[in-house]
Structures are given as C-alpha cells and as structure tokens.
Design an enzyme around this catalytic site. Structure first.
Site, PDB file in Angstrom:
ATOM      1  N   HIS A   1       0.758  -1.287   0.017  1.00 24.66           N
ATOM      2  CA  HIS A   1      -0.041  -0.021  -0.009  1.00 24.66           C
ATOM      3  C   HIS A   1       0.778   1.296   0.041  1.00 24.66           C
ATOM      4  O   HIS A   1       0.560   2.140  -0.670  1.00 24.66           O
ATOM      5  CB  HIS A   1      -1.066  -0.101   1.279  1.00 24.66           C
TER       6      HIS A   1
ATOM      7  N   HIS B   1     -10.612   2.654  -1.036  1.00 24.87           N
ATOM      8  CA  HIS B   1     -10.817   2.227   0.529  1.00 24.87           C
ATOM      9  C   HIS B   1     -11.492   1.013   0.126  1.00 24.87           C
ATOM     10  O   HIS B   1     -12.653   0.783   1.015  1.00 24.87           O
ATOM     11  CB  HIS B   1     -11.255   3.327   1.034  1.00 24.87           C
TER      12      HIS B   1
END
Ligand SMILES: Nc1ncnc2c1ncn2[C@@H]1O[C@H](COP(=O)(O)OP(=O)(O)O)[C@@H](O)[C@H]1O
Ligand SMILES: [Mg+2]
Lengths: 731, 80, 222, 80
Positions: A50, A96
């Site tokens: 990430h 998300h």
C-alpha cells in the site's frame, strides 16, 4: 496493558507483519542489527504494498506524467495542474476497498476523508468529489448491505464536509462478491503560488501534530489493506477506523487559515500508517532527520504503546513543519477550531528517524532508506490469454432489448445513489450526476469551469487488459469532451487481484501499457493515482479495474453541452470513424444482459481517431453549433439516444441501419459521439475528411423510435431506467 | 406481549465523535468535572407472545442481523 | 439593509449564503463567530446550512447553546429579522425560537434534489417578493428535515398562518407533517426553512426562483 | 469517579421515523410478531467526585440543558 518494545522478533511475528524472509533480511542488512518491535512495525508499514508500491512501481514509471500544464505529478499527496489565471486544480483518486468490505459505512466514509485530506493538505479547497463503486452481483446476500452502507458512508462524510459530489460509477459483478471496490476522487482549487508540499526544510524546526487525537484505530490497517482476504477476516475487525467529518471540516478551515498566514514550511496528512509514513516522508524528501517524542502526542486512550502510536490510523490528523516564530499564531488558529495542536518533535541533520517514548529510544532508523530502499519487485507475469472469439449473436427486438438494458443493474439510473449526495453545495455545480461529466464553475471566474469524469469497463479489461486500459482512458477523455471541456490530466486507481500470480500481474502490466499509450496519444497525463492489489478472496480475484478519473477545462461554461436534447425538430448527428464499423458486440452490455454471455474481444480503441473525433466535437460545442452532445459507451447507440431523450423529455426518430439492427443499435464501437444541431446550423458541420459525420434522425415527439422497432414513449424509458435501483434497495 | 429494551454501545477503543462533541459542549456550558461521554442507542421493542426466552433469542437475532453493527458495537438485551 | 451571517464550526453553506447576500444585496454581510456575545447593528441575521458540530447529538442542538445564539435570541426579541436555512432552521428550533422539531427524513436517507415549494404565506417580510400560493422551484439537501409538531402546536401554527412554505405537487422529500417546509415565529420576524433558496439565484444555478426571497428581504424587490 | 447512564427516549406520540423503518426492516428479515420499535439514545457519562446526589443533580441539569430536547424527548438518569 501496554505492548513492550523488546518483544523477541520471531519468524511468525515477521510473517504476521506481512514481511517476507528476504525483506526481513534486507532490514537486517540496512540497520546492521535486529529491529525493535516498534521498528519492525515501522518497516512493515513503510514497506507494505500500500505504501511502497513494490509490485507496481516499475510499471507506474512508464506512465506519462508531465505536460505543459502539469505543476506536480505523482509523488505528492495529489497532482497539480495549471488552469490559467494563477489557479490550479489539485486532484487524486484513492481506494478504500478492504475497509469498506469490512465496515461499509465507516470504510467509505474514511475513504472520502482520506482523499479530501490529500487535496487540502496541498493548500487547495475541495470543490468536487466523485466515487467509483463496484459491488458483487445484486443477488449476493451481502451486496445490498454493502451498497447501502457505502453510499451512506460516502454521503455521510462528503455532505457533512461540504463538497459537492459531481459524478461516479456503480457496477455489479459476481467477481466483486468477496471484494467490493470504493474509489474516491476529490479535486480542489488553489493558487499556483500557494501550493504546499510535504518536503521539510530547515534543521531544528518544530514538527507539529494537528487535528484529532490518536487512538488504536486501524493499528495494522495498512498491512491489512495489502493482504489477501481469507476466512479469518472476522479477526481483523477491531482495526476499523471511524470517520469524523466534522473534525475534518474544522481541520480544512484551520489548515487553510494557517497556510494563508505563511507559517507552514511543510505539511503532510496522516493517512495509511499515520505518524510513521508522514514523518518519514517529510524528512526523507527534505534530506533531514526527524526526532519524535511520543509522550507529546495527543492520545485518546490510555497506555498506548509506541508501536500503536506509530501505526495508528486514526483519522483527521496532520503533521506540519512550522516556522517557529509563528508557533503561537498557529496554535491559536487550531484552538479556535477546537483541534489538537502539539509540538511532537523536530527536524534534525542526522538523517535518522528517531522515536522516543517514556524516556526510551524505541526506534532509530536511517530515514532515507526507510523510504527509498523499500523493496521493488519485477514480478513475473504472463501475457493474458486472448479472449474466446464471439459466436453468432441472434437478432433482437430492439425496443425490448433497449428497455431491458435501461432497467439492468449496470445501466439503470443511479439517481438513488446520487440523490443521497449533496451535489449542489458551494453553488457552483453546473452539471450534477446523470450526464457525461460533472461540471463545477471556477469560483470567482466569470466563464471558467472544470469537468470531472470517472470511467473504466472492467469486463473489457478482463477480456483484454491492454485494450481495456486504453478504453478506460479514452472513455474518460470522451466524457469530458462531450461537455465541451478540454481534458487536462487524469488520476488512476488500479484495482487488481494478487500480483504474486503471474496472470494477475500480466493484467496489471497490460492495463498500465494501455493506459500509458492512451494518455500519451490524448495529451492526458497521469498526475496522481493509487494502486490497490490483493483484491482477492479465497483465490477469486476481482475483475481488473483500472479506474480513470479525469479533469477537463471549459473556458466558457455558457457554451457547455449537456446530454439532453435541446429542442424538438433538430438533427441528430452521429460522429465516428470512417469506413465500415465493426458493429462490435464482443463484451457488450447487450450480450451480457440479454443473452447472459460474455464473450469476444472488447472493442478496440483507435487513439488517433479518438483524438480527431474528440477535437472535432469539442469545436462544434465551442462554436455553439452542437446543441447537445453525448458519447456512446455501454449499450451503444440505442442507450445513448435513450439517455438523451430521458434527460430532456423530448423523443427522436432514428433511421434504420441496415439488416443487423442488434449490432447497429447496441454495438459498442469506440470513438463515437452523438450531437444535435438545429436545421439552420446543419450546414455548418464542416466536414473532416477523416470522420464520418452522419445525420441519423431528428428529435421531437414524446417517444423514441429506433429503426423498425416499435416507438417507446420517453415515460416508459424513464420508468424502466429509474425503476431498478429503488426497487432493488427496497424503496 | 413482551417489552424489551436493547442497548447498543460502541466497543471500547472505537472513536465516538458524537460523544467527543458532547464532552466539548458540556464543558462550554460550564459543566465541570465531566470525564468521558460515550453515546449509544436504545431500542424499545414490543414482541407478541409470552415466552420470554424465545423472545430474548429472537431479539438477540435481531441485534446480530440489524440493530447492532457488531463490527464496532456491542449490544445488551433486557426483557422487561 | 445590513445583514450578518452566523458562523459555527461545521456549517458549510455559509459561503453560499454569503455569496447570495452579497450578490443580491450589493454588500457583503458581517460575520459573527460562535463565541461572539454581541451582534452588530443589522436588520437581518442569517444562520446558514451545514452540519454544525457534525449534527452530533441532535441537529443544531449544540450550536443552539453557543454564546452567539443568546445574542441572536436577544436581537430576535427586539424584532430584528432572523432567518435559518436548513441547519440554521434546526438551530432555531433547538434554541426555542420557532415551534416544532425536525426529525430524520422518513426515507432515513440524506436527500439532495429539487422540489416544488408553495408560498403558503406571502404576507411576511421574507416572502413579499412572491405572490400568494406561488409555486417555485427550490433545491433541498438534508438528512433531518421531517417537520413534526404535536397536534396542538400544529393547529396553532396552521391557524396563525405561520407555515410559510410547503412542499408542493407531491414533492415532499422527507415526510414532513402537512408538507411543511418553512415556518415563521408568531412575531413574524424569525423564519426557518429547510430548502436552499441561496442555491437557486443565478443562471449558473439553472434558475432564479430563490432570488425573490432575498430581494424581498433586502429591500430590492424586483 | 461516578459513572452514570442517561437514557433519552421520544415522548409518546412523537413521530419516530427510525423506529418505524426498523419495524419494516425487521419484518422484511422475517422476524414475525414485532409490534412497535422506538429508538432512543444512551449516554454513558463519567463525572469526577464521589457525591452521588450531586452528580445526579448535575446530570439532570445536563439533560435539561443539552442532552434531551424536552419538547419531544424524555430522559432518565441512572447512577452506576
Ligand atoms: N456513485 C456515483 N456517484 C455519483 N454519480 C454517479 C455514481 N455512479 C454513477 N453516477 C453518475 O451517473 C451517470 C451515469 O454513469 P455512467 O453510466 O457510468 O456514465 P458514463 O457511461 O457516461 O461514463 C454519470 O453522470 C455518473 O457520474
Ligand atoms: Mg458518457
């Protein structure tokens, strides 16, 4: 109970931090000793997929990221593009996905919060938002719950924060059953001479913590976001972060006020891996060390350990390097807005990242290496398989097929969704969702406006990631163009499965190649983006979904085009490539919705033609010749015509198109637009020899008549189109 | 007819923006000595029948399925 | 005519309201912050929309108890005109300056769309720019706009013509009793309404139906 | 330190859209025999000191001034 810092580092502990044995070895080599527990946490946060983009970086570098208007490309919180008159648009899209699957309301809400923070951290006031959503098949038991939670969460945060939502996407497919996608886009306006960056400068300056207090929220969240789901998902629950849009709104106002005072040297929001990522980034970029004293961090829970504070993902927080002489002024602004303000450290010249807690040095790491020496992989990948050829497609009743498509989950109206979003706040919305692109007026300017669109067709990408990547860019560019906007630049949100599988990696590589090629051909650089990998549950990956969010500039919004027919008795013109069209039904909506098939190659994108057709249509709009404009996408000509009719309440009659009506009306050949022109202006359609510009019908009446099919009243079209979503959601 | 009260509260450690805002408001209103405020929900539910145990089981199922978001909330059932 | 806009943390249509007052009134309104205990000498005080204090506890509840609202109440008692839009309406209700309450929308969803409004009472200082019974377009954007009052209160405000705006043509977006969209105080100087006339005042908004309210108010009758 | 729980419920006759929607949702989830559902709020409050009566008086004042809208809501205070 607090977690101690001298926990022995075992193989299990390393693995549970998502670090591979060779990655751990790299850590040992870098620091020359075993890391402390807190240091292990810091490395895992900095080096996970990430934050480090370790699987995608090699390929992301191939994207075009610069251009005459680009002020800041990828690498900062958001991209910055010059729009003239001393102003810039600042924008980015971010996923998300995993948090939204676990807790849809809070996951989506904090996704909005994160992207808005990215934008205002750079000194821009957010002026528009979009949300690109993908859910499992409608009948899957979790889908409804996810849709309602995600939509409520996007709205709950964005509405309260006060940014208009001007566009987005919603799609359903069984391949998202175990992993929904929530991609949030935000754009803001800033003065080109007042843009703020994360690069710290100056030694011995205060590092200031701003915003909300730190709790245990999402400890380990960034690591989770990079992990493939398995059945143990339940255990990951307590890491859910809760958003507080009220605090974020106060943070926005306080930050803008503080920035205007000249006190800010560098600023970075705390996103994934919170304090760790933000502090390391500020220091590493500025070639400075950072020293943090955790005893000064505002906390909302007792006995937090250094590890927890460093990894907490509590929302609505910022880190800033401040001019010391303006400390008091800065603090007063934050107190006025009810926010925490604490000096938690200072910049140093030793290039170390040193963290102190209760008198102990819990971390002492080389700051540049933490950021720059993250592993980078050239993961093995294979050429995606060519899609199976398309078998024969039977003829259809064009009217029935159209009604079926308009009332299908993917093509029905998204009004149920966007009416839960504030689309009007700020008073600048010129086009709200429902058209090709959302348009917001540039406040304080008489004529300028910005257009926004978010696009990708994951089914195309699954069949051919390269063409699909091109198509996503082209469609976005086309949607902007159809309002009369000049597309300026884009952001990409690459959602894929597990990159350690060569087939998935092959899709990622091909999609990026396609995106890069299209962006180059269309002068549409990528200025920011986000990669979300491991969207996979029990071995089933999502459809490859490289979402493209684009921004365009309209010089004079009084000449902007909309999709609704402007008047009766105007000429409907179809603009597309010359020569025989493919009447392309491979991977089409018709094939899927009417025949339940998904076969064939997606329609190829001829980029030179796209450019030419787009430039031509934009000019027609700017010259005031086109009275309405719409691009052709899912569902082809028939759906596009229906959308124009529904948006205006005016019908149309369109000529028949040869024998193969299914292909003519529902083919998804690329690079096409519909425009309408008045009879007087028809002669002004200057011919571009490279384009087919054909009169195909006229507007008027209250029904849509396509070729030999029965006429359908606009009311009936609307009933089909508007009905599905509310009925599905039980309202 | 059985009356039940369900109380749903946030799990420990989950941020409670409402509670936080109320804390601030109370101190602005000059209430001193207020420590933390956490906000939750109550549901007063009437169910048919007279079997209290069955009702309790039913209501617990309602909590799991709808009334509580068990990702971030705890619940408690009292049969009145 | 001079006006002032009340600012509280979490309000977010303050800029829209200030722009409308400035564009139509020709001069920018004064602003007052939540902790201010005095309001300058103005003829009109406006509380704009948004989510003051995040709408936490109850919409408008915390805001209504901030010092500036005491000052607003004092001005209102002296006959100064006060208008609350959306969250501003909720704040006025919580402050006890208007009758009734605003509950969660019947759909439970936030709703942003254009509705039709009937000017149920054009005989107020706020609505004199409209004709009685006129139907206008106006956007709404709220989560808690479902007007409720007990039977007695409802009968009273209906009887006294205190209902100023009603959702018309079946466009009630929230379940409000009697389609009530806006009410005025018995003194006739405090108005609260859920819809956002400030978002429909110029060509860029796609219509100007909200303009007459400001023009009437600011003494610029069309 | 004294812990208190305040429960705020809607007065009889006051419309409760959330309660009504939950009734509908419960029956859509095949819970039968659910009569009415009314939704309210709880606040768990910690106050300093050890004088329970003073705390109760304080908290009642908080309810009157802020926590409940006494036009439409009732409240109840329990000292824990
Ligand atoms: N989640 C969403 N939020 C806001 N608007 C949306 C959302 N999903 C779809 N829309 C809007 O609905 C319209 C139709 O969407 P779509 O079919 O994806 O458009 P297009 O084919 O032009 O790309 C667009 O105006 C789009 O912005
Ligand atoms: Mg389009």
């Amino acid at each position: 109970m607090t977690i101690r810092n001298d926990i022995p580092i075992t193989d299990d502990l390393i693995a549970s931090h998502g670090l591979k044995p060779d990655e751990y070895q790299r850590i040992l080599d870098l620091i020359g000793r075993e890391p402390t527990f807190t240091e292990l946490g810091i490395f895992s946060a900095m080096w996970n997929e990430h934050c480090s983009y370790k699987s995608s970086r090699k390929w992301l570098r191939t994207l075009p990221t610069s251009g005459p208007r680009v002020i800041q490309g990828p690498g900062e919180n958001a991209g910055v593009v010059d729009i003239g008159d001393g102003q810039a648009v600042v924008f980015k899209m971010e996923s998300h996905n995993h948090p939204s699957y676990i807790e849809p309301y809070q996951g989506a809400a904090t996704g909005m919060g994160g992207i808005l923070r990215d934008v205002f951290t750079m000194g821009a006031r957010p002026i528009a938002a979009m949300n690109a959503l993908r859910f499992g098949e409608p009948d899957h038991p979790k889908t409804r719950h996810l849709v309602s939670g995600v939509v409520a969460g996007v709205g709950g945060y964005g509405n309260s924060f006060g940014v208009p939502t001007v566009g987005g996407e919603v799609q359903f497919d069984a391949r998202y059953n175990g992993n929904c996608l929530v991609n949030a886009f935000a754009a803001g306006l800033a003065d080109t001479d007042a843009i703020f960056y994360s690069k710290a400068s100056g030694v011995g300056l205060p590092v200031v913590y701003l915003g909300a207090k730190t709790g245990r929220d999402g400890v380990g969240g960034a690591t989770m976001a990079s992990a493939e789901f398995d059945e143990s998902i339940e255990e990951k629950r307590p890491t859910v972060q809760v958003g507080d849009p009220f605090t974020e709104k106060c943070l926005l106002e306080a930050c803008l006020e503080l920035m205007a005072s000249g006190a800010v040297i560098a600023i970075q929001d705390m996103g994934a891996a919170g304090l760790t990522c933000s502090a390391v980034e500020m220091g590493a970029k500025g070639d400075l060390g950072i020293r943090l004293d955790l005893d000064r961090v505002p906390v909302r829970e007792q006995h937090m350990s250094a590890y927890e504070m460093m990894l907490s993902e509590s929302q609505e927080r910022m880190l800033m390097v401040l001019r010391p002489e303006q400390e008091e002024e800065a603090e007063a602004i934050f107190r006025k807005w009810g926010l925490d303000f604490a000096i938690v450290g200072e910049t140093t010249d030793d290039l170390r990242f040193r963290v102190f807690h209760q008198g102990e040095e819990v971390a002492n790491l080389p700051i540049k290496e933490l950021g720059d020496e993250a592993p980078e992989y050239d993961r093995p990948w294979v050429e995606p398989k060519a899609p199976a050829p398309l078998g024969p497609v039977p003829q259809v009743d064009v009217a029935d097929a159209l009604l079926k498509l308009l009332g299908s989950p993917d093509l029905s109206s998204r009004r149920w969704v966007w009416e839960q979003y504030d689309t009007l706040i700020q008073g600048n919305s010129l086009q709200i969702p429902g058209g090709d692109a959302g348009v917001a007026r540039v406040e304080g300017h008489e004529t300028k406006a910005l257009a926004f669109s978010s696009d990708v067709n994951p089914r195309y990408c699954e069949a051919d990631a390269y063409e699909g990547g091109k198509q996503a860019v082209a469609e976005c560019w086309r949607n902007l163009t159809a309002t009369g906007a000049l597309p300026l630049a884009a952001t990409d949100n690459l959602n894929f499965g597990n990159p350690e599988r060569p087939e998935i990696m092959g899709q990622l590589v091909h999609a990026i190649k396609g995106i890069g090629e299209a962006c180059r051909a269309l002068d549409f650089p990528i200025v920011s983006g986000n990669v979300s990998l491991y969207n996979e549950t029990s071995g089933q990956g999502i459809l490859p979904t490289p979402t493209i969010g684009g921004v365009g500039l309209i010089d004079d919004w009084s000449k902007m085009a909309r999709i609704g027919f402007a008047a009766a008795d105007e000429i409907v013109v179809l603009i597309g490539p010359k020569g025989a069209w493919g009447w392309h039904l491979g991977q089409s909506a018709l094939l899927r919705e009417v025949f339940g098939r998904s076969e064939g190659a997606p329609p190829p994108v001829d980029l030179a033609h796209e450019k030419r057709a787009g430039d031509y249509v934009r000019q027609l709009i700017r010259d005031g010749v086109a009275t309405a404009a719409h691009d052709l996408s899912d569902g082809g000509l028939a759906v596009a015509l229906a959308e124009m009719a529904m948006a205006s309440g005016i019908g149309a009659t369109v000529d028949t198109w040869g024998a193969d009506e299914a292909a003519a009306f529902f083919g998804e050949d690329q690079g096409r637009y519909l425009v309408t022109v008045s009879r007087e202006n028809f002669g002004k359609l200057h011919g571009d020899p490279a384009l087919a510009v054909s009169q195909i019908g006229t507007t008027g009446g209250s029904s849509l008549k396509l070729g030999n099919a029965r006429a359908i009243s606009v009311e009936e079209l609307k009933a089909a189109h508007e009905g599905w979503f509310p009925a599905y959601m039980g309202q | 007819m059985i009356k039940a009260r369900v109380t749903v509260t946030l799990k420990n450690g989950v941020l409670d923006p409402q509670g936080k805002a109320i804390e601030g408001a109370l101190s602005a209103l000059d209430f001193s000595g207020v420590g933390s405020v956490r906000q939750g929900k109550v549901f007063d539910i009437e169910v048919e029948g007279s079997d209290r145990e069955a009702a309790e089981a039913d209501i617990k199922a309602m909590c799991e399925k709808l009334l509580a978001n068990t990702v971030i909330e705890n619940y408690q059932v009292e049969i009145g | 005519m001079k006006s002032a806009v009340v600012l509280l943390p979490g309000l977010n249509r303050d800029r829209d309201m200030i722009a409308a007052l400035t564009k139509i009134g020709g001069q920018a309104p004064a602003t007052v912050w939540q902790t201010d205990t005095e309001i300058p000498d103005v003829d009109l005080i406006v509380i704009p929309g948004g989510f003051s204090y995040g709408d936490y506890l109850r919409c408008g509840a915390i805001a209504a108890r901030m010092p500036v609202m005491r000052a607003v109440a004092e001005k209102a008692a002296k006959g100064v005109m006060v208008m609350g839009v959306c969250n501003g309406f909720q704040i006025l209700l919580e402050a006890g300056l208007l009758p009734g309450a605003l509950m969660r929308n019947a759909s439970l969803n936030f709703v942003c769309r254009e509705v039709k409004l009937e000017v149920a009472n054009a005989n107020t200082a706020f609505t004199r720019g409209y004709t009685p019974g006129q139907i206008i377009r106006c956007p709404v954007a709220h989560h808690d706009g479902n007007f409720f009052a007990d039977a007695e209160t409802l009968a009273r405000i209906e009887g006294e013509s205190q209902v100023v705006f009603r959702y018309a043509d079946g466009t009630n977006p929230n379940g409000s009793l009697n389609d009530i969209a806006g009410v005025i105080s018995d003194g006739g100087n405090v108005l609260g309404l859920m819809p956002h006339p400030e978002n429909l005042i110029e060509a860029a908004h796609g219509g100007t139906d909200g303009r007459a309210l400001f023009e009437g108010l600011l003494g610029k009758a069309a």
